[in-house]
Design a protein around this motif. Structure first.
Motif, short mmCIF file in Angstrom:
data_model
loop_
_atom_site.label_atom_id
_atom_site.label_comp_id
_atom_site.label_asym_id
_atom_site.label_seq_id
_atom_site.Cartn_x
_atom_site.Cartn_y
_atom_site.Cartn_z
N HIS A 317 11.90 -6.89 10.68
CA HIS A 317 12.02 -5.89 11.75
C HIS A 317 12.24 -6.52 13.11
O HIS A 317 12.63 -5.83 14.06
CB HIS A 317 10.76 -5.02 11.79
CG HIS A 317 10.54 -4.24 10.54
ND1 HIS A 317 9.35 -3.62 10.22
CD2 HIS A 317 11.37 -3.98 9.49
CE1 HIS A 317 9.46 -3.02 9.05
NE2 HIS A 317 10.67 -3.23 8.59
N ARG A 318 12.04 -7.83 13.21
CA ARG A 318 12.23 -8.53 14.47
C ARG A 318 13.51 -9.35 14.53
O ARG A 318 13.88 -9.86 15.58
CB ARG A 318 11.04 -9.47 14.73
CG ARG A 318 9.73 -8.76 14.97
CD ARG A 318 8.58 -9.74 15.07
NE ARG A 318 8.86 -10.89 15.92
CZ ARG A 318 8.00 -11.87 16.17
NH1 ARG A 318 6.79 -11.83 15.63
NH2 ARG A 318 8.33 -12.87 16.95
N PRO A 320 17.12 -10.58 15.03
CA PRO A 320 18.31 -10.08 15.71
C PRO A 320 19.52 -10.10 14.78
O PRO A 320 19.54 -10.82 13.77
CB PRO A 320 18.49 -11.08 16.86
CG PRO A 320 17.86 -12.35 16.36
CD PRO A 320 16.71 -11.92 15.50
N TYR A 321 20.50 -9.31 15.14
CA TYR A 321 21.70 -9.21 14.31
C TYR A 321 22.34 -10.58 14.07
O TYR A 321 22.78 -10.89 12.95
CB TYR A 321 22.71 -8.27 14.96
CG TYR A 321 24.06 -8.25 14.30
CD1 TYR A 321 24.24 -7.67 13.06
CD2 TYR A 321 25.16 -8.84 14.92
CE1 TYR A 321 25.47 -7.66 12.44
CE2 TYR A 321 26.40 -8.84 14.32
CZ TYR A 321 26.56 -8.25 13.07
OH TYR A 321 27.79 -8.24 12.46
N ALA A 334 26.43 -4.79 14.34
CA ALA A 334 25.10 -4.75 14.96
C ALA A 334 24.53 -3.34 14.96
O ALA A 334 23.31 -3.16 14.80
CB ALA A 334 25.18 -5.30 16.38
N ALA A 335 25.39 -2.34 15.14
CA ALA A 335 24.91 -0.96 15.15
C ALA A 335 24.30 -0.58 13.80
O ALA A 335 23.26 0.08 13.73
CB ALA A 335 26.05 -0.01 15.50
N TRP A 337 23.00 -2.73 11.58
CA TRP A 337 21.76 -3.48 11.40
C TRP A 337 20.61 -2.83 12.17
O TRP A 337 19.52 -2.66 11.65
CB TRP A 337 21.96 -4.92 11.85
CG TRP A 337 20.70 -5.73 11.86
CD1 TRP A 337 20.05 -6.25 12.95
CD2 TRP A 337 19.91 -6.10 10.72
NE1 TRP A 337 18.91 -6.92 12.57
CE2 TRP A 337 18.80 -6.85 11.19
CE3 TRP A 337 20.03 -5.89 9.35
CZ2 TRP A 337 17.83 -7.37 10.36
CZ3 TRP A 337 19.05 -6.40 8.50
CH2 TRP A 337 17.97 -7.13 9.00
N GLU A 338 20.87 -2.45 13.41
CA GLU A 338 19.81 -1.85 14.22
C GLU A 338 19.38 -0.49 13.67
O GLU A 338 18.23 -0.07 13.84
CB GLU A 338 20.29 -1.73 15.66
CG GLU A 338 20.44 -3.10 16.34
CD GLU A 338 21.24 -3.03 17.63
OE1 GLU A 338 21.59 -1.89 18.04
OE2 GLU A 338 21.53 -4.09 18.21
N ALA A 339 20.31 0.18 12.99
CA ALA A 339 19.99 1.48 12.42
C ALA A 339 19.07 1.36 11.21
O ALA A 339 18.10 2.12 11.05
CB ALA A 339 21.27 2.22 12.03
N GLN A 341 17.43 -1.54 10.09
CA GLN A 341 16.43 -2.60 10.17
C GLN A 341 14.98 -2.11 10.06
O GLN A 341 14.19 -2.70 9.31
CB GLN A 341 16.63 -3.37 11.48
CG GLN A 341 15.75 -4.58 11.65
CD GLN A 341 16.04 -5.30 12.97
OE1 GLN A 341 16.59 -4.71 13.91
NE2 GLN A 341 15.69 -6.57 13.04
N GLN A 385 26.00 8.90 18.36
CA GLN A 385 24.56 9.07 18.18
C GLN A 385 24.09 10.50 18.48
O GLN A 385 23.08 10.95 17.94
CB GLN A 385 23.81 8.09 19.10
CG GLN A 385 23.94 6.62 18.70
CD GLN A 385 22.91 6.22 17.66
OE1 GLN A 385 21.78 6.67 17.69
NE2 GLN A 385 23.32 5.38 16.72
N SER A 425 21.67 7.88 13.53
CA SER A 425 22.37 6.61 13.41
C SER A 425 23.22 6.53 12.15
O SER A 425 24.31 5.95 12.16
CB SER A 425 21.36 5.46 13.41
OG SER A 425 20.61 5.42 14.61
#
Length: 444
Positions: A317-318, A320-321, A334-335, A337-339, A341, A385, A425
């Motif tokens: 959860h920490r 970065p992409y 990255a979008a 992954w952040e969605a 993660q 979004q 997302s």
């Protein structure tokens, strides 16, 4: 004196968490003190040592980030052990024995039955030259034992505190096998002396070995008081069973294959057995700065495998992409992954959500009429979004639904799952054509 510690595995199997604990504590001790960390492969057991395991040990340590400053293999140092053996022989500290393994086993059975101490009775020490010649005429080759002095041996252990044994309670250890190869007991001492090891940090299963080896140290000219000694308790699983590389339990290979991150393993093992919380992820530098051998107690720590999984999820959860980009499906940005993660336990779990967004899903249709109305209200692309909020607000107004009755049927139709990443997302990544098909009950 420069601090120099060693991790000395035998290449007879894959590393497991118990082995790694020994490696990590030595590595942290060296780094904290500005010292040196030696990787030494104890490979004098010809029958069980294999090159594939030697390579695997190095691979596992590199993957974990435990890098060594010096490297040695005992198979490259046989002449050193032979020289040390001759020195012991010259001072009458070793003696030849001719018992076969079967004879020794039967002798131990007899000791057990008689309630006596299970130590070697020094029969070899009493053999005459003619008896030795007779044995050799039979084709027997001797093994050699170190003759312990029957005196107290004591040291101040950095973890266990005062430790003491009497030589009379211990068996004279075999130092040379019948094939002429040195045993761990002798080779390890010779290496520790010649390679300048300042501290020996290992599991408590070696405590008795230490009492024996202290006498060998002294016989070879190094005082035991020049070596720091620490014996940490062994890890057991939640049921109290010891970890065993022969059973492959919690091997580094199996954990890596299961998607567990190296940093999660290191974070857990670095604190297991201390009062420090085990659910904290820190950088290697922070682990080093916070390390102290005095934090480790004498009780055996229990390892719950679920702790590893929970800690792995916290780490994922920490991340970065940039740290995971090379491990994600092609096209995942990255979008994406952040969605996804926050819903992952392992990095590889992202593949499931990528397939959901870009592959096919068998939608769960609970109320076709409601979903048909939702499909009629789908906004045109491009989607962002904000699309999910705009759309569901319109569906709520048209149907009068709200809360779970509104959102759950839509999620089930689009993802076939009751839970997951936020739909605001996911929806743009699923796209309008797939969304429409799934709302209509089609696999898409």
């Amino acid at each position: 004196m420069t601090v120099r510690v060693r991790f000395a595995p035998s290449p007879t199997g894959r590393l497991h968490l118990g082995n790694v604990r020994a490696a990590l504590l030595n590595w942290l001790f060296a780094r904290k003190s500005g010292g040196r960390f030696l990787l030494r492969l104890d490979d004098t057991d010809r029958e069980r040592s294999e090159q594939k395991y030697a390579a695997a040990i190095e691979e596992d340590l590199r993957w974990l980030g435990i890098h060594w400053d010096e490297y040695a293999r005992q198979s490259d140092r046989l002449d050193h052990y032979a020289a040390a053996f001759e020195r012991l022989k010259a001072t009458n500290r070793v003696y030849a024995c001719y018992e076969t393994p079967e004879e020794l086993k039967m002798r131990r059975f007899g000791q057990v039955a008689g309630g006596g101490a299970q130590t070697y009775d020094r029969a070899g020490l009493r053999l005459s030259d003619s008896q030795k010649m007779a044995y050799e005429a039979e084709g027997r080759r001797p093994h050699w034992r170190f003759c312990l002095e029957h005196v107290p041996t004591a040291w101040e252990d950095l973890i266990r505190g005062p430790c003491a044994y009497d030589g009379s309670d211990l068996s004279d250890p075999v130092v040379i096998r019948t094939d002429g190869m040195p045993t761990y007991t002798l080779a390890s001492v010779v290496d520790d002396i010649e390679l300048g090891v300042s501290h020996i940090i290992r599991g408590e299963d070696h405590v008795t070995n230490t009492a024996v080896q202290i006498q060998i140290f002294e016989a070879l000219g190094r005082g035991a008081n020049t070596i720091g000694l620490a014996h940490f308790p062994l890890i057991s699983d939640i049921g109290g069973h010891s970890l065993s590389k022969r059973l492959g339990s919690l091997s580094i290979e199996s954990l890596r294959d299961d998607g567990i991150e190296a940093a999660a393993i290191i974070a857990l093992i670095a604190r297991l057995g201390t009062s420090d919380p085990v659910d904290v992820i820190e950088t290697p530098g922070a682990l080093v700065s916070g390390f102290s051998i005095s934090k480790f107690g004498r009780s055996s720590p229990k390892l719950d495998t679920e702790d590893i999984v929970r800690l792995n999820a916290k780490l994922v959860h920490r991340l970065p992409y940039a740290a995971v980009a090379g491990r994600l499906p092609e096209g995942a940005d990255a979008a994406f992954w952040e969605a996804v993660q926050p819903n992952l336990t392992r990095v590889r779990d992202a593949l499931e959500w990528w397939r959901l967004c870009r592959g096919t899903v068998e939608p769960v249709i609970g109320d076709p009429d409601f979903l048909a109305e939702a499909a009629r209200l789908l906004p045109p692309e491009p989607w962002g979004q904000e699309t999910w909020g705009i759309w569901t607000k319109g569906v709520a107004g048209a149907t009068g639904r709200k809360g779970k009755e509104l959102f759950l049927p839509l999620r089930l139709a689009l993802t076939a799952r009751e839970h997951g990443p936020e739909m605001r997302s996911l929806m743009p990544m699923i796209g309008r054509s797939r969304t429409l098909a799934r709302l209509e009950g089609r696999t898409a």
